[in-house]
Structure formats: structure tokens, C-alpha cells
Write a protein that holds these residues in place. Structure first.
Motif, PDB file in Angstrom:
ATOM      1  N   SER A 125       0.820  -1.204   0.000  1.00  0.00           N
ATOM      2  CA  SER A 125       0.000   0.000   0.000  1.00  0.00           C
ATOM      3  C   SER A 125       0.856   1.257   0.000  1.00  0.00           C
ATOM      4  N   PRO A 181       0.659   4.425   2.148  1.00  0.00           N
ATOM      5  CA  PRO A 181      -0.075   4.902   3.327  1.00  0.00           C
ATOM      6  C   PRO A 181      -0.080   6.423   3.447  1.00  0.00           C
ATOM      7  N   GLY A 206      -1.348   9.321   6.281  1.00  0.00           N
ATOM      8  CA  GLY A 206      -1.859   9.578   7.615  1.00  0.00           C
ATOM      9  C   GLY A 206      -3.000  10.573   7.563  1.00  0.00           C
ATOM     10  N   GLU A 239      -3.799   3.653   1.287  1.00  0.00           N
ATOM     11  CA  GLU A 239      -4.263   3.219   2.600  1.00  0.00           C
ATOM     12  C   GLU A 239      -4.330   4.424   3.518  1.00  0.00           C
ATOM     13  N   VAL A 283      -4.471   5.855   7.147  1.00  0.00           N
ATOM     14  CA  VAL A 283      -4.152   5.492   8.529  1.00  0.00           C
ATOM     15  C   VAL A 283      -4.657   6.629   9.408  1.00  0.00           C
ATOM     16  N   LEU A 303       2.611   8.461  13.124  1.00  0.00           N
ATOM     17  CA  LEU A 303       2.382   8.236  11.697  1.00  0.00           C
ATOM     18  C   LEU A 303       3.671   8.347  10.893  1.00  0.00           C
ATOM     19  N   VAL A 360       4.126   6.753   6.723  1.00  0.00           N
ATOM     20  CA  VAL A 360       3.183   7.387   5.797  1.00  0.00           C
ATOM     21  C   VAL A 360       3.935   8.336   4.870  1.00  0.00           C
TER      22      VAL A 360
END
Length: 358
Positions: free
Chosen positions: A8, A10, A12, A52, A54, A72, A77
Motif C-alpha cells: 500500500s 499509506p 496519515g 491506505e 491510517v 504516523l 506514511v
């Protein structure tokens, strides 16, 4: 194409999801973020990798936001998104900048989002000085020259009071400051009557003490002609109408939406309405647009943090409320969309569930 085995990308996300934060604002922000992530992944993600989200709850707490940014960043991220409360976003921006983590702030408006200019932070919401001057002009054009401001202690509310005072003074207006640390709603009503103010602005938290102040003013016959205003947008959310009913109507506030949505905005509005089970606020559109920008940046410039931070001046993205690009604005130390559309609206007394442009 996104697959289950693809690593993924990511991002935040910060939002106030518990009290004392404005929870409904956080829920709308998150709904917009999540919808856009879903659509990006349905369209193939970022080079075949899924986005993704988060998510961390800030609960309107700057210290909690700083800790979330630290966490994070440690989780890897590629960028930070979101946040509604200006004071919280300011703390998050400072920490993200120090950690080299690019941050696209969705909804906070405080002009001084960072102490010093930075290339790592960008913002979608208009600066407070831009929106609140429009609001001040609305009051002046409606004939209000003596404005009472009921305020709680906060950098954000203090900044708003200063902006209003300075702008109103240019056209012969003035501000009466009422300190909610020492005044009850009933005492606020007494001060409005004694000072001869024709408008009261709620620079306060939601639902309290804003709801109690509205109820007190509406019940006071001396203040029947006093206009209540809420430039920070408290009446935008369904909870406002649920708590106040007819008393919550005819209270003008700032809303960052165009008069009419284009095709993208109309489609997103329909889907968000289904997800939220009621009309989406402008904050939900800000969330959607945040991911729309970040997805385009990640596709075009890469997924490392330095590339994301370097991309802000090159962004040209069609959002739900117009084409988004970032520039430098005097007095604002971050990359700024100048400007999103700004409306002054209220809830229609004939139908408090309906918003009307005033």
C-alpha cells in the motif's frame, strides 16, 4: 490494477472524532477522505498500489495531534492529510514540518498555520483573514456597525476577533468583546442590550456554549432584532438543527462551497449523502478534495516525501468545488489554494434543514 498483494501507499489522516472536538465535523471530513480513497483504489490506485488511510483521532487536542504525527511518521506514511481545528492543525503542521513529512491540511483556516514559511505544508481551506473579511463586509452591508463578539480563549478566536475589529474599523464599525470565561449566557444578553449591539457573533465551541447562547438570546425580548452570527460555521452541521430547531435558523455562517456544483461535485455530493444519511457539509468536500490532490501528486511526482513536498507549486487538479492549485499568499507561510469559493449562508427559517445563500 490494485491487488491484495500490492504494497500500500499509506497516508496519515487526522480528524476530531471524539469530544471535545467537533465530532460531526470530524466524521464528515473522514467520510470525504475515505470516499476519495475508495474511488482512487477502484481506478487502479497509485501505479497499481492501493492507497491506505491510517486514521488518528485528535479530539481537538494539539498535544495528541503532535503525538499522532510522530507515530504516523514512524509508520512510514508518505504524507499527512486532514484536521479541522485550526489550533490542532497548527501543532500538527509544526511537527510534520520538523519531521520532513508533507502535510495537506484540509479544513483549518488560521492564517499562521506555521510560525515560519515552509515548503512542506499546503492548505485547501481559505485563510481566516480572507473568509472573515468577507463575513465582516456582509455585516457592514446589512447595516451593522456595532458588533458584539462572545468569545472563548483561543488563538483562533482571538485571531478572528482581531480581524473583525480591524476590518470593521475601516468602515466605521466596532467590536464589543464579551469574555465567556466570566459571563453567563444571560449576562451576555445584558451586555448586548446595554452596549446597543445589533449583532452577536458566536466565537465559541459547539455544541456548548454556542447552543445555550442562542437559546438565551432568542428568549430575550430586548434582543428580538439582534442578528446572531457564526462565522466559524457551527450551524453547518445537522446536530445544530437537531439541538436548536427553529432557534438555529437565520444565523449566517461561512461555507466554502460554490453556488452550484459541477458534475464531479454533484456526483460526490450524492454519494456522500448516502454514506452520511444526510446532506454533506463543506468539510466532507474538503476531505474528498484532499485525497484527490494527494493521489494526483503521488501518481505524477512519486511516493517519497521529498517529491510530494516539492510538488505543491505544480498542482493543477479538478476538485469538487473548482480547479485546485497552490500559491504563496502574503501573510500565509504555507502553500495555499487561493481561493476556494466562499459563501455566507444560513438555515432557512421556513425550513431549517435547508441552507440558503444570504
Amino acid at each position: 490494477m490494485v491487488t491484495r498483494t500490492s504494497p500500500s501507499v499509506p497516508i496519515g489522516a487526522l480528524a476530531p472524532l471524539t469530544r471535545p472536538g467537533w465530532v460531526e465535523a470530524g466524521q464528515h471530513l473522514l467520510a470525504g477522505l475515505e470516499l476519495a480513497v475508495h474511488e482512487v483504489n477502484d481506478a487502479g490506485g497509485i501505479g497499481g498500489r492501493p492507497l491506505e488511510l491510517v486514521v488518528r483521532d485528535t479530539a481537538a487536542d494539539p498535544a495528541r495531534a503532535e503525538a499522532a504525527v510522530e507515530e504516523l511518521a514512524g509508520l512510514g506514511v508518505v504524507a499527512l492529510a486532514g484536521e479541522y481545528h485550526s489550533v490542532v492543525a497548527r501543532a500538527a503542521a509544526a511537527r510534520a514540518d520538523a519531521l520532513g513529512l508533507p502535510f495537506l491540511c484540509s479544513s483549518a483556516v488560521l492564517d499562521a498555520l506555521t510560525d515560519e514559511p515552509t515548503d512542506r505544508v499546503a492548505r485547501l481551506a481559505p485563510a481566516q483573514s480572507h473568509g472573515w473579511r468577507i463575513y465582516a463586509d456582509f455585516l457592514l452591508d446589512a447595516g451593522h456597525r456595532r458588533i458584539a463578539v462572545a468569545a472563548q480563549p483561543s488563538v483562533y478566536w482571538a485571531s478572528g476577533t482581531r480581524l473583525l475589529r480591524e476590518h470593521l474599523a475601516t468602515r466605521g464599525g466596532g467590536v464589543v468583546e464579551l469574555d465567556l470565561r466570566v459571563l453567563t449566557p444571560e449576562a451576555v444578553c445584558d451586555e448586548i442590550a446595554d452596549q446597543g449591539a445589533t449583532a452577536l457573533l458566536l466565537l465559541t465551541g459547539h455544541p456548548e456554549p454556542a447552543v445555550s447562547l442562542v437559546q438565551a438570546v432568542r428568549a430575550d425580548r430586548r434582543l428580538a432584532d439582534v442578528v446572531i452570527g457564526a462565522p466559524a460555521g457551527q450551524p453547518e452541521f445537522a446536530e445544530w438543527a437537531a439541538l436548536l430547531g427553529d432557534d438555529g435558523a437565520a444565523i449566517p455562517f461561512l461555507r466554502y462551497m460554490p453556488e452550484r456544483l459541477g458534475a464531479l461535485g454533484a456526483r460526490v455530493e450524492k454519494t456522500l449523502r448516502e454514506r452520511l444519511a444526510h446532506a454533506p457539509s463543506f468539510v466532507a468536500f474538503e476531505g474528498y478534495d484532499t485525497i484527490t490532490v494527494l493521489a494526483e501528486v503521488l501518481r505524477s511526482y512519486g511516493t517519497d516525501r521529498a517529491s510530494v513536498a516539492a510538488s505543491w507549486p505544480h498542482v493543477r487538479v479538478e476538485g469538487t468545488r473548482g480547479q485546485i492549485s497552490f500559491t504563496r499568499v502574503p501573510g500565509v507561510g504555507v502553500w495555499q489554494w487561493a481561493w476556494p469559493p466562499v459563501q455566507v449562508v444560513d438555515r432557512d427559517p421556513a425550513d431549517p434543514d435547508r441552507l440558503r445563500i444570504v
